[in-house]
Design a protein around this motif. Structure first.
Motif, PDB file in Angstrom:
ATOM      1  N   PRO A  69       0.823  -1.220   0.000  1.00 45.50           N
ATOM      2  CA  PRO A  69       0.000   0.000   0.000  1.00 45.50           C
ATOM      3  C   PRO A  69       0.852   1.264   0.000  1.00 45.50           C
ATOM      4  O   PRO A  69       1.667   1.449   0.899  1.00 45.50           O
ATOM      5  CB  PRO A  69      -0.804  -0.118   1.300  1.00 45.50           C
ATOM      6  N   PRO A  70       0.698   2.115  -1.006  1.00 47.89           N
ATOM      7  CA  PRO A  70       1.443   3.375  -0.966  1.00 47.89           C
ATOM      8  C   PRO A  70       0.917   4.269   0.160  1.00 47.89           C
ATOM      9  O   PRO A  70      -0.242   4.154   0.552  1.00 47.89           O
ATOM     10  CB  PRO A  70       1.166   3.996  -2.335  1.00 47.89           C
ATOM     11  N   MET A  83       9.038   6.741  -9.735  1.00 46.94           N
ATOM     12  CA  MET A  83       9.470   5.662 -10.621  1.00 46.94           C
ATOM     13  C   MET A  83       9.450   4.298  -9.929  1.00 46.94           C
ATOM     14  O   MET A  83       9.173   3.287 -10.553  1.00 46.94           O
ATOM     15  CB  MET A  83      10.876   5.955 -11.139  1.00 46.94           C
ATOM     16  N   GLY A  84       9.787   4.296  -8.638  1.00 42.22           N
ATOM     17  CA  GLY A  84       9.767   3.036  -7.892  1.00 42.22           C
ATOM     18  C   GLY A  84       8.373   2.422  -7.900  1.00 42.22           C
ATOM     19  O   GLY A  84       8.199   1.238  -8.195  1.00 42.22           O
ATOM     20  N   HIS A  85       7.343   3.248  -7.604  1.00 40.87           N
ATOM     21  CA  HIS A  85       5.970   2.750  -7.659  1.00 40.87           C
ATOM     22  C   HIS A  85       5.639   2.263  -9.063  1.00 40.87           C
ATOM     23  O   HIS A  85       4.968   1.258  -9.251  1.00 40.87           O
ATOM     24  CB  HIS A  85       4.944   3.856  -7.370  1.00 40.87           C
ATOM     25  N   SER A 135       3.895  -1.849 -12.333  1.00 44.68           N
ATOM     26  CA  SER A 135       3.896  -2.429 -13.681  1.00 44.68           C
ATOM     27  C   SER A 135       4.134  -3.930 -13.581  1.00 44.68           C
ATOM     28  O   SER A 135       3.480  -4.718 -14.265  1.00 44.68           O
ATOM     29  CB  SER A 135       4.982  -1.795 -14.558  1.00 44.68           C
ATOM     30  N   ILE A 136       5.073  -4.321 -12.734  1.00 41.19           N
ATOM     31  CA  ILE A 136       5.376  -5.752 -12.589  1.00 41.19           C
ATOM     32  C   ILE A 136       4.139  -6.505 -12.068  1.00 41.19           C
ATOM     33  O   ILE A 136       3.775  -7.560 -12.575  1.00 41.19           O
ATOM     34  CB  ILE A 136       6.583  -5.948 -11.641  1.00 41.19           C
ATOM     35  N   GLN A 137       3.491  -5.931 -11.061  1.00 43.29           N
ATOM     36  CA  GLN A 137       2.305  -6.606 -10.519  1.00 43.29           C
ATOM     37  C   GLN A 137       1.207  -6.705 -11.573  1.00 43.29           C
ATOM     38  O   GLN A 137       0.524  -7.722 -11.685  1.00 43.29           O
ATOM     39  CB  GLN A 137       1.790  -5.849  -9.293  1.00 43.29           C
ATOM     40  N   ASP A 138       1.072  -5.648 -12.359  1.00 44.90           N
ATOM     41  CA  ASP A 138       0.021  -5.662 -13.379  1.00 44.90           C
ATOM     42  C   ASP A 138       0.331  -6.694 -14.464  1.00 44.90           C
ATOM     43  O   ASP A 138      -0.575  -7.377 -14.958  1.00 44.90           O
ATOM     44  CB  ASP A 138      -0.136  -4.260 -13.988  1.00 44.90           C
ATOM     45  N   ARG A 187      -5.152  10.646  -4.183  1.00 45.92           N
ATOM     46  CA  ARG A 187      -4.380  11.116  -5.334  1.00 45.92           C
ATOM     47  C   ARG A 187      -3.521   9.993  -5.916  1.00 45.92           C
ATOM     48  O   ARG A 187      -3.509   9.751  -7.114  1.00 45.92           O
ATOM     49  CB  ARG A 187      -3.500  12.286  -4.880  1.00 45.92           C
ATOM     50  N   ILE A 188      -2.836   9.283  -5.021  1.00 50.53           N
ATOM     51  CA  ILE A 188      -1.929   8.244  -5.513  1.00 50.53           C
ATOM     52  C   ILE A 188      -2.703   7.097  -6.177  1.00 50.53           C
ATOM     53  O   ILE A 188      -2.225   6.482  -7.119  1.00 50.53           O
ATOM     54  CB  ILE A 188      -0.999   7.752  -4.392  1.00 50.53           C
TER      55      ILE A 188
END
Ligand code: ZN
Ligand code: ZN
Length: 885
Positions: free
Chosen positions: A47-48, A56-58, A63-66, A129-130
């Motif tokens: 969770p962010p 970029m880290g998120h 992207s990997i999880q998706d 927002r995130i």
């Protein structure tokens, strides 16, 4: 009317991405349900923080999880990607306090209730927002299950775990030395302290012996803490001081006698072998103090200002006090020397303030009983780390862990469910506020003021989000989850705590795999940071190039555990790839009539090139699937890339053109079918990586039995019947020969339309058979109009040009490629020019005046020129001789 009339000339991510995302949401494609007919696959999103801005880290993490979720969904799993946000206690509280400061008010001015009202408003305003930013990446989370660490359900889970631990004796309250941030005014856990090297000093202080017989010398990096010294210590086996143990020194400035004690903690080879003991301000000294029953004297306030115990230094900031104390000791002649010294200083990970060790009453989780099964679970591979090397880090941390201080002096967070009776001091740990004290029947009961460490609630994330402590259907179906995706810098904070919390509360590890990815660095390999100003905003890239291009750039070169550099060229490569696919699709559709249907397609009429591309597709499917199962995203993407770009676009489409342009061709329909089918299958493989483009292309292609969306289409499967090794072999040899012939023609400047005959020299009968039957390919692809096969090269004119390939050589008669007479004329002219140049240089070099006066390097340069021209001239003469001139 053509099928491409309504299709834009280029792929427009800005228009397409939001449109497609809305369509996916409207159709509920992201939703995962408990389905007994399907196998579950589950990822819980790290969770962010609600204070977070997508970085970029998120972007990489998500992207990997998706990719994994889309892949598994297409494979037929009930694939749940469970999203949510973290209340981020200290970070959020700091933001709100800062905002209040602008208004000129403090927490104490408004009190706890009003402060929390503000915090909830803040979360309502900024906390989502995130989440919206994650959607811009194309994240296919089941948003209907979005959770927040302070939701009712998750808060209930926190209370439940606290009470269970307390009842089992795993949680206790005690006076311990903890890391304290004097700016955030809260304790912070060991893992939240960051260490940085700073310039400091060693102050060598003299402590006079109480009997006046001399003095002891000891060194400290923090002289201000001496006011809280309650002993000096030496090693029990240090003969130098053996006679002094049990005696006293007079603590300077304070003028109080403190004992000289012996403790094994002292290193007798370091410095003088004497150390001061300040139990209230140093964790090691605290332990020594416990062993020797020393008093604990705190000399600073929570803000690191000297307190009542500091006498005349009261009210000074710790650094100001340090200066004054050093000055006063110097005046008394009690400083032997001052040495410069670099040392590691612990700072608060939130605000960079130097952390002050502080003794206080806090809540702790006893770690040993929890870590032991968590270590065993990883040893037994119930959970495995990818790459495996990170298991070492995990074991190392778990084996050396201290009890976890979980109380925080903050308001934003889960309040500790402990209550105190004001009348008798009784402590009650309870799910709800008790009305009466069971001990004295008193009614004056107050709740503990502290809240829990943020990580206490995020440690429960894999099961609290699925409904625990209720025994929900979701929990039964989706727990344990399949993989946790995170960067390596967070293993300790979080992953380890989730593992022991899962085992303790669910009786089972929370996930099978922990996939650790590296950090995204800038193009020069530096860490992206605010202070360097080298961060790249992923949302800006999405805005400019689209989410697909960003995802392409992030995944290119990605391998588990490794850091990667982020280069602008990778985004451009992603966009170019999208354009290449788009153009290929338009070309294919341009040749498909509106009413095209593939009823008449007959697989027995497939040509060599059809079977070849279908066979290559089949291999690509097998390999990409295997790479994805092993989390080799970079390799998988590069295989899709070269299959689509090189084999499909550059070769197959080129070869198929002849059949497309010939409307009478009996296998034209098969060519059209294969063109659509292969690109459609390739879009399925590409979908997890570039979800938007693949959806749009898939949607336009003519595909029998097409799914409503590529994201719910079935993942392509390898089938042995689609393997055509003969055709693959033929095409490999053919493409190799064509490349070689094209190279020869390019180097001679032959115009593409000029055809030539050829002599193939090969000892391999199969190869000669292939080229005789495949002569049409050579004509189309390499402008070779005839093939004559020979076993050896005797009798081939010396002027013929050789194009060497893996299975033999093609000889092309030179006169077919160029006009020999014209070429001889051209070479003759070139030769004359060179001769003239040589004459000019010769004249210069025989001029004595020049040779006598010019510097040596100038003369050498002229000689070099002469050698060069002579060599070129010889080369030309050889060519002329070869051409019979
Ligand atoms: Zn701080
Ligand atoms: Zn009581």
């Amino acid at each position: 009317m053509s099928r491409t009339d309504s299709i834009s000339k280029a792929f427009e991510p800005r228009e397409a991405e939001p449109r497609l995302y809305s369509r996916w949401m409207e159709n509920d494609y992201f939703r995962a349900d408990v389905d007994p007919d399907k196998k579950p696959y589950c990822i819980v999103m790290p969770p962010p923080n609600i204070t977070g801005q997508l970085h970029m880290g998120h972007a990489l993490d998500n992207s990997i999880q998706d990719i994994l979720i889309r892949f598994k969904r297409m494979q037929g799993f009930s694939a749940l990607w469970l999203p949510g946000t973290d209340h981020a206690a200290i970070a959020t509280e700091a933001r709100i306090v800062a905002a209040m400061k602008e208004e000129g008010i403090t927490k104490d001015d408004i009190g706890r209730e009003k402060f929390l009202e503000r915090a909830w408003k803040w979360r309502a305003k900024y906390g989502r927002r995130i989440v919206e930013q994650l959607k811009c990446l194309g994240s296919s989370c089941d948003w209907s299950r979005e959770r927040f660490t302070m939701d009712d359900g998750l808060s209930e889970a926190v209370t439940e775990v606290f009470i269970r631990y307390y009842e089992k004796g795993l949680i206790y309250r005690g006076e311990r030395i903890i890391n304290w941030c004097p700016h955030c005014l809260t304790s912070i856990s060991d893992a939240e302290v960051e260490y940085e090297e700073q310039d400091g000093h060693f102050w060598h202080l003299k402590y006079p012996l109480a009997d006046g017989s001399g003095e002891l010398i000891l060194a400290t990096t923090r002289p201000e803490t001496m006011l809280g010294d309650t002993a000096v210590a030496v090693h029990p086996e240090d003969e130098r001081y053996a006679h002094l143990v049990g005696k006293f020194v007079v603590l300077p400035l304070v003028n109080k006698e403190i004992p000289i004690i012996a403790d094994e903690y002292v290193d007798k080879d370091f410095g003088t072998g004497v150390v001061k003991i300040t139990p209230a301000h140093d964790p090691n000294d605290f332990e020594v103090g416990l062993r020797h029953d020393l008093p604990v004297i705190t000399v600073m306030t929570e803000s690191a200002v000297m307190n009542d115990n500091a006498g005349e230094y009261k009210g000074l900031d710790r650094y100001e006090a340090r200066k004054r104390i050093v000055r006063d000791l110097e005046a008394l002649g009690l400083i032997q020397k001052i040495e410069p010294h670099k040392h590691n200083v612990g700072t608060c990970y939130r605000c960079d303030t130097v952390v002050e060790p502080r003794v206080s009453l806090q809540w702790f989780v006893k770690m040993k009983p929890l870590t032991e099964p968590a270590i065993a679970a990883v040893r037994k591979a119930e959970t495995s780390f990818i790459p495996e090397r990170f298991e070492k880090t995990y074991f190392n941390w778990m084996e050396n862990i201290r009890d976890w201080c979980i109380s925080r002096q903050l308001w934003w967070g889960h309040r500790i469910p402990a209550y105190y009776c004001a009348d008798c001091g009784n402590l009650i740990v309870s799910r709800k506020k008790p009305l009466l004290c069971q001990n004295c029947r008193g009614e004056r009961i107050t709740q503990d003021e502290d809240t829990l460490d943020t990580w206490f609630s995020s440690a429960l994330w894999p099961f609290s989000t699925l409904g625990w402590p209720e025994s929900s259907e979701d929990l039964k179906y989706f727990y344990p989850t399949d993989v946790l995706v995170t960067a390596y810098d967070i293993i300790f904070f979080w992953v380890a705590r989730m593992i022991f919390s899962g085992i303790e509360n669910m009786g089972e590890v929370p996930f099978r795999h922990v996939l650790i990815h590296g950090l995204i660095r800038d193009a020069e390999g530096r860490k992206m940071s605010k202070s360097l100003g080298n961060g790249i905003d992923p949302l800006e890239i999405v805005e400019k190039f689209g989410a697909d291009a960003l995802r392409y750039a992030l995944v290119t070169g990605n391998a588990p555990g490794n850091d990667q550099r982020f280069q602008e060229e990778k985004i451009e490569a992603g966009r170019n790839f999208a354009n290449k696919i788009w153009n290929a699709m338009r070309f294919v559709l341009m040749n498909c009539s509106e009413d095209l249907a593939f009823e008449g397609v007959d697989a027995s009429r497939y040509t060599i090139e059809d079977k070849w591309i279908l066979s290559r597709l089949n291999t690509t499917i097998a390999e990409v699937t295997a790479n994805l199962e092993k989390y080799e995203f970079g390799i998988a993407l590069s295989k899709i890339y070269s299959f689509v770009w090189e084999e499909y676009c550059d070769w197959y489409i080129e070869i198929a053109k002849a059949r497309l342009f010939d409307t009478e061709n009996p296998t034209r329909i098969e060519a059209l079918f294969v063109l659509n089918h292969v690109l459609g299958e390739a879009m399925k493989l590409l979908h997890p990586f570039m979800p938007f483009l693949s959806e749009e292309v898939y949607g336009h292609l003519v595909l029998p039995g097409k799914a409503d969306s590529v994201m719910i289409a079935a993942w392509p499967e390898y089938s042995p019947e689609s393997d055509h090794p003969e055709e693959e072999k033929f095409m490999t040899v053919l493409m190799d020969a064509v490349r070689s012939i094209r190279n020869v023609r390019t180097s001679l400047g032959v115009t593409p339309s000029r055809k030539s005959g050829s002599i193939l020299v090969t000892a391999d009968d199969e190869v000669s058979r292939m080229f005789i039957s495949g002569q049409a390919f050579l004509e189309r692809l390499a402008a070779v109009s005839s093939v004559e096969v020979r076993k050896d090269k005797s009798g081939i004119p010396t002027t013929a040009v050789a194009a060497v390939f893996s299975a033999g050589e093609f000889y092309l008669p030179l006169e077919d490629l160029i006009d020999i007479q014209k070429e001889l004329e051209r070479l003759g002219k070139e030769k004359d020019n060179l001769k003239q140049e040589i004459d000019r240089v010769d004249k210069k070099l025989s001029n004595e005046e020049f040779v006598g006066r010019a510097p040596a390097h100038i003369i050498q340069a002229e000689r070099d020129k002469r050698d060069k021209y002579t060599r070129m001239c010889t080369g030309i003469e050889e060519r002329i001789a070869l051409l019979g001139g």
